[in-house]
Design an enzyme around this catalytic site. Structure first.
Site, PDB file in Angstrom:
ATOM      1  N   LYS A  46       1.138  -0.566  -4.139  1.00 26.59           N
ATOM      2  CA  LYS A  46       1.226   0.595  -3.244  1.00 26.59           C
ATOM      3  C   LYS A  46       2.177   0.291  -2.085  1.00 26.59           C
ATOM      4  CE  LYS A  46      -2.958  -1.025  -0.998  1.00 26.59           C
ATOM      5  NZ  LYS A  46      -4.435  -0.952  -1.036  1.00 26.59           N
ATOM      6  N   ARG A  77     -15.576   4.241   3.229  1.00 28.27           N
ATOM      7  CA  ARG A  77     -14.285   4.906   3.331  1.00 28.27           C
ATOM      8  C   ARG A  77     -14.237   5.939   2.215  1.00 28.27           C
ATOM      9  NH1 ARG A  77      -8.955   1.180   3.157  1.00 28.27           N
ATOM     10  NH2 ARG A  77      -9.695   0.969   1.025  1.00 28.27           N
ATOM     11  N   TYR A 130      14.220  -7.363  28.567  1.00 26.74           N
ATOM     12  CA  TYR A 130      13.594  -6.198  29.206  1.00 26.74           C
ATOM     13  C   TYR A 130      12.304  -6.585  29.915  1.00 26.74           C
ATOM     14  CZ  TYR A 130      16.671  -2.974  26.682  1.00 26.74           C
ATOM     15  OH  TYR A 130      17.745  -2.289  26.207  1.00 26.74           O
TER      16      TYR A 130
HETATM   17  C1  LIG Z   1      -4.842  -2.272  -1.559  1.00 29.39           C
HETATM   18  C2  LIG Z   1      -5.983  -2.411  -2.472  1.00 29.39           C
HETATM   19  C3  LIG Z   1      -6.227  -3.621  -3.130  1.00 29.39           C
HETATM   20  C4  LIG Z   1      -5.443  -4.876  -2.856  1.00 29.39           C
HETATM   21  O1  LIG Z   1      -5.883  -5.435  -1.630  1.00 29.39           O
HETATM   22  P1  LIG Z   1      -5.304  -6.843  -1.099  1.00 29.39           P
HETATM   23  O2  LIG Z   1      -6.171  -7.171   0.063  1.00 29.39           O
HETATM   24  O3  LIG Z   1      -3.886  -6.586  -0.690  1.00 29.39           O
HETATM   25  O4  LIG Z   1      -5.417  -7.793  -2.210  1.00 29.39           O
HETATM   26  C5  LIG Z   1      -7.259  -3.643  -4.055  1.00 29.39           C
HETATM   27  N1  LIG Z   1      -8.021  -2.554  -4.297  1.00 29.39           N
HETATM   28  C6  LIG Z   1      -7.825  -1.378  -3.661  1.00 29.39           C
HETATM   29  C7  LIG Z   1      -8.706  -0.228  -3.963  1.00 29.39           C
HETATM   30  C8  LIG Z   1      -6.819  -1.267  -2.732  1.00 29.39           C
HETATM   31  O5  LIG Z   1      -6.626  -0.113  -2.093  1.00 29.39           O
END
Ligand SMILES: *Cc1c(COP(=O)(O)O)cnc(C)c1O
Length: 366
Positions: A37, A136, A263
């Site tokens: 993703k 969530r 800055y």
């Molecule tokens: C992003 C995600 C993962 C991977 O998580 P990492 O901590 O990057 O290994 C696994 N399962 C779901 C449902 C996710 O959204």
């Protein structure tokens, strides 16, 4: 000549890290959803694609990303981690042959509506998400079996896999409560349907909670060489950086004791010193809130960021790199300087830094 900043992407590291994920599972038996993703956590799906070929499936969120990996020739499974967002999404699911997460009731209603209005023989595989405490997305434990039965009764539903996601897999015993609930809710279903598969583990659970591996693991940050832990380095898990953010010194300054740098005059020199100016700023994705002392790799040594990071430049203390000059290579994170060290200094996590690599940074695939 362009600005000297670049991101070097290492698909070979992704392949090595995927092998580490598989190696972590019992008899190397779990299958792998490589999680790509957010454009492969900022690395660029096309850039790392060659490193993904040993994965059993690719997991992502956006239909456009699914289209891109099909265009690249990916013919193994694809999992949409948040499932569908509307009825019409299901037409892409059928066309692109996608597996979808179902985590709330409306997604089932849309699914039924879609199949009522379209002629398709496509049998859709589903990951049914249980909310075990992350709160969530996912169905509540008391609703889960009923929802499973509702889906199981639909003629166009193929395989249903049982899944959950951990909130605290990065700490010792961090999955105990959620695992207990997952097992309690899913065991009766598995007894009735012995072929059914399960999937729970993100990177942290893969590396430290073998009781949570089940049939399909879902590594994300670890395949890019990032650590999911605050107290364990990626190196200690034999993971290799998949991104090196590099640049050069574009100027040197000599400052006298008492003079300020950058800055807001945040850093004031305690002694006479040489300052290097690096072609990298927050518009490249470097964290603006990184404090003085954040490590930067210059001329083979770790030196310290000094002064506020600006849009296109940042300054470093060259006291321990006396031979550095204009053109000297700098590494902001990567093979020599773990991204997690920079993230920790800046009060964030490696995930955020990788995902934040700016569009304007030229990418080189190694
Ligand atoms: C992003 C995600 C993962 C991977 O998580 P990492 O901590 O990057 O290994 C696994 N399962 C779901 C449902 C996710 O959204």
């Amino acid at each position: 000549m362009p600005r000297p900043i670049f991101a070097k992407i290492h698909p070979d590291s992704v392949a090595i890290n995927l092998a580490q994920a598989r190696f972590a599972t019992h008899k190397n038996a779990s299958k792998i959803w490589a999680t790509i993703k957010a454009n492969a956590y900022g690395h660029g799906i096309e850039h790392i694609y060659d490193g993904l070929l040993d994965a059993d499936g690719l997991a992502m969120l956006d239909l456009s990303e699914a289209q891109r990996v099909r265009d690249l020739g990916w013919n193994k499974p694809i999992l949409m981690l948040e499932g569908c967002f509307s009825v019409s999404d299901y037409s892409f699911v059928c066309d692109l042959d996608l597996t979808v997460v179902v985590h709330h009731e409306a997604q089932i209603d849309w699914l039924i509506t879609y199949y009522e209005h379209n002629q398709t023989q496509y049998s859709i595989n589903i990951y049914l998400k249980l909310n075990t405490g992350m709160n969530r997305v996912g169905f509540l434990p008391q609703r889960y079996e009923e929802v499973f039965s509702r889906l199981r009764a639909l003629p166009f539903v193929g395989e249903i896999t049982l899944m959950t996601h951990f909130a605290n897999a990065d700490i010792l015993d961090g999955v105990a409560e959620q695992m207990a609930l997952f097992n309690a809710v899913t065991t009766p279903i598995v007894k009735k349907h012995p072929q059914i598969l399960r999937s729970c583990s993100n990177s942290a659970a893969i590396l430290t909670h073998p009781q949570a591996h089940f049939d399909w693991i879902r590594p994300g940050v670890m395949i890019y060489g990032g650590s999911p832990f605050l107290d364990q380095t990626a190196q200690s898990h034999q993971l290799q950086a998949a991104m090196t953010l590099g640049s050069e010194l574009i100027a040197l300054q000599t400052v006298q004791a008492g003079e300020a740098i950058g800055y807001g005059s945040r850093f004031v020199a305690k002694k006479n010193m040489t300052i290097g100016v690096v072609a990298c700023g927050y518009a490249d994705g470097y964290p603006r809130h990184a404090p003085d002392g954040t490590p930067v790799w210059v001329d083979g040594v770790k030196v310290c960021l000094v002064g506020r990071v600006s849009m296109d430049m940042m300054m470093v203390d060259l006291t321990s790199a006396p031979d550095a000059k204009v053109g000297t290579p700098v590494e902001l994170w990567g093979k020599n300087l773990p991204i997690d060290e920079v993230a920790q200094s800046a009060g964030t996590i490696g995930y955020e830094l990788m995902c934040g690599l700016a569009q304007r940074v030229p990418v080189i695939v190694e």
